[in-house]
Design a protein around this motif. Structure first.
Motif, PDB file in Angstrom:
ATOM      1  N   PHE A 130      35.109  45.497  42.384  1.00 27.31           N
ATOM      2  CA  PHE A 130      35.769  45.672  41.097  1.00 27.31           C
ATOM      3  C   PHE A 130      35.489  47.053  40.518  1.00 27.31           C
ATOM      4  O   PHE A 130      34.361  47.536  40.556  1.00 27.31           O
ATOM      5  CB  PHE A 130      35.324  44.597  40.097  1.00 27.31           C
ATOM      6  N   TYR A 138      39.860  46.196  33.837  1.00 26.35           N
ATOM      7  CA  TYR A 138      38.627  45.417  33.962  1.00 26.35           C
ATOM      8  C   TYR A 138      38.078  45.089  32.578  1.00 26.35           C
ATOM      9  O   TYR A 138      37.712  43.954  32.291  1.00 26.35           O
ATOM     10  CB  TYR A 138      37.604  46.218  34.773  1.00 26.35           C
ATOM     11  N   LEU A 140      42.371  47.304  39.617  1.00 25.23           N
ATOM     12  CA  LEU A 140      41.147  46.513  39.464  1.00 25.23           C
ATOM     13  C   LEU A 140      40.123  46.830  40.552  1.00 25.23           C
ATOM     14  O   LEU A 140      38.952  46.516  40.425  1.00 25.23           O
ATOM     15  CB  LEU A 140      41.462  45.009  39.520  1.00 25.23           C
ATOM     16  N   THR A 175      34.630  48.642  37.685  1.00 29.06           N
ATOM     17  CA  THR A 175      34.042  48.226  36.412  1.00 29.06           C
ATOM     18  C   THR A 175      34.265  49.226  35.289  1.00 29.06           C
ATOM     19  O   THR A 175      34.063  48.893  34.124  1.00 29.06           O
ATOM     20  CB  THR A 175      32.529  47.963  36.566  1.00 29.06           C
TER      21      THR A 175
END
Length: 124
Positions: A57, A64, A91, A59
């Motif tokens: 991911f 996000y 993402l 972040t």
């Protein structure tokens, strides 16, 4: 041939691409936003990388943060995370370097050097 999956406007991806070029590494470029990874690809890359799924991911991305994934990911299964990652390339943490027998997520010069040092690029 190595696949270099990136977002061309991302400065980290630009640095990584410059590093690949400066080190004469042959690669196939893929824009993660226009050609997002499939769930199947993400599952394969996740397994090959040896990383926990949450490490895929992005972040620091706006999506996000807007989805409040910091608080939601701990309660999600691996399958749910992979399904979510496959919905939008933004993402996914980038760049991703995919070789025949490795996957690197993010750009850490030392890690890339160690992996690619002395390796016949044709094999990768």
């Amino acid at each position: 041939m190595i696949k270099f999956i990136c977002y061309p406007k991302c400065t980290t991806c630009q640095r990584a691409q410059r590093w690949l070029d400066d080190n004469s590494v042959n690669y196939e470029l893929r824009d993660i936003k226009t050609e997002r990874p499939s769930r199947k690809e993400l599952a394969e890359w996740n397994e090959k990388s040896g990383l926990p799924t949450r490490k895929f991911f992005n972040t620091s991305g706006l999506l996000y943060k807007s989805l409040d994934l910091k608080n939601k990911l701990p309660g999600m299964t691996e399958d749910e995370m992979l399904d979510l990652l496959a919905t939008d390339g933004m993402l996914v943490k980038r760049p991703i370097l995919v070789g025949e027998d490795f996957v690197l997520v993010g750009f850490k010069v030392e890690q890339w050097e160690k992996l690619l040092e002395g390796v016949n690029n044709e094999r990768i």
